[in-house]
Design an enzyme around this catalytic site. Structure first.
Site, short mmCIF file in Angstrom:
data_model
loop_
_atom_site.label_atom_id
_atom_site.label_comp_id
_atom_site.label_asym_id
_atom_site.label_seq_id
_atom_site.Cartn_x
_atom_site.Cartn_y
_atom_site.Cartn_z
N ALA A 1 0.84 -1.20 0.00
CA ALA A 1 0.00 0.00 0.00
C ALA A 1 0.87 1.25 0.00
O ALA A 1 0.57 2.23 -0.70
CB ALA A 1 -0.92 -0.01 1.21
N MET A 2 1.95 1.23 0.76
CA MET A 2 2.86 2.37 0.80
C MET A 2 3.52 2.57 -0.56
O MET A 2 3.68 3.70 -1.02
CB MET A 2 3.92 2.14 1.88
CG MET A 2 4.81 3.35 2.13
SD MET A 2 3.91 4.80 2.74
CE MET A 2 3.30 4.18 4.31
N ASP B 1 8.74 1.82 -9.45
CA ASP B 1 9.91 2.68 -9.64
C ASP B 1 10.06 3.09 -11.10
O ASP B 1 10.37 4.25 -11.42
CB ASP B 1 11.18 1.96 -9.19
CG ASP B 1 11.32 1.89 -7.68
OD1 ASP B 1 10.55 2.57 -6.97
OD2 ASP B 1 12.20 1.14 -7.20
#
Length: 204
Positions: free
Chosen positions: A30-31, A91
Site C-alpha cells: 500500500a505504501m 519505480d
C-alpha cells in the site's frame, strides 16, 4: 553506488518509522502504491506547468516512501516476491513520469529541444539500467547490480537540477541532465561488462 554506502545509515532512521506504520495496520505494498501515485501526479502536474521548485519538493518527498516500504517489509520479517516486483514496476513508472514531465516542460514551456533530448536519453537509460539487472537475474546472474548512477543518484542529480532551476540558477538543469545521462551510459556499460565477466567465469 550511493545505495551501497548509505543503506545502513538510512535504515537506522527509516526502520523505526516503518515498524510504526506496520503497527498502524499499513502494508508495504500500500505504501509503494501510494508513494508512486503521488510521485507521478506531482511530477505530471507541477513540472509541465513550470513549477520546478514545488515539483522538486513534492517528487522528492513522495519518492522517500520508497524507503519506507522496504523498512515496513523488514518489520514484517522480509519482503515478498510480489512486493519486489511491484516495487520495481512502480519505480519504473515514477522514473518515466519524472523524465516525461521534464521533457514536456522543456518542449512546451521553454522551447529547449536540445535539452529535451537529454531528458529523453535519461528516460530510456533509466529503464535500460534496471532492465539489465532484471534480465541478468532472470538468467541466473548475480553481478548486474550497482554501478555509477543507480536510481538514487538519478533522482538526486535530476531533482537538484530542477530545484536550482526553480530558484533561478542558470544552466542547472542542463548540467544535471547531461551529467545524469553520461553517468547512466557508464552504468549500462558497467552492468553489461559485469554480466559478461560472470558469464565467462561460469563457462570456464
Amino acid at each position: 553506488m550511493l545505495n551501497i554506502f548509505a543503506r545502513a545509515s538510512v535504515s537506522r532512521v527509516t526502520d523505526p518509522i516503518g515498524a510504526a506504520l506496520v503497527r498502524l495496520g499499513l502494508t508495504p505494498n500500500a505504501m509503494t502504491l501510494f508513494g508512486t501515485a503521488a510521485t507521478i501526479a506531482g511530477a505530471l502536474w507541477l513540472f509541465p506547468t513550470g513549477h520546478l521548485l514545488a515539483g522538486t519538493f513534492v517528487v522528492w518527498g513522495f519518492a522517500m516512501f520508497d524507503l519506507l516500504d522496504g523498512s515496513m517489509a523488514r518489520a514484517l520479517g522480509g519482503g515478498t516476491k510480489f512486493g519486489a516486483v511491484l516495487d520495481a514496476s512502480c519505480d519504473r513508472l515514477a522514473d518515466g513520469a519524472l523524465f516525461s514531465a521534464i521533457v514536456w516542460y522543456l518542449l512546451v514551456e521553454t522551447d529547449h529541444p536540445v535539452l529535451a533530448v537529454a531528458a529523453l536519453i535519461n528516460l530510456v537509460l533509466a529503464q535500460v539500467v534496471s532492465y539489465i539487472k532484471a534480465r541478468a537475474e532472470a538468467s541466473g546472474f548475480t553481478s548486474a547490480d550497482g554501478g555509477l548512477v543507480e536510481r538514487a543518484e538519478r533522482l538526486i542529480i535530476t531533482l537538484v537540477g530542477t530545484g536550482l532551476t526553480g530558484l533561478g540558477v542558470p544552466y542547472a538543469l542542463d548540467v544535471a541532465l547531461w551529467l545524469c545521462a553520461a553517468g547512466s551510459v557508464v552504468t549500462v556499460v558497467q552492468r553489461v561488462l559485469a554480466v559478461r565477466r560472470e558469464a565467462l567465469g561460469t563457462a570456464a
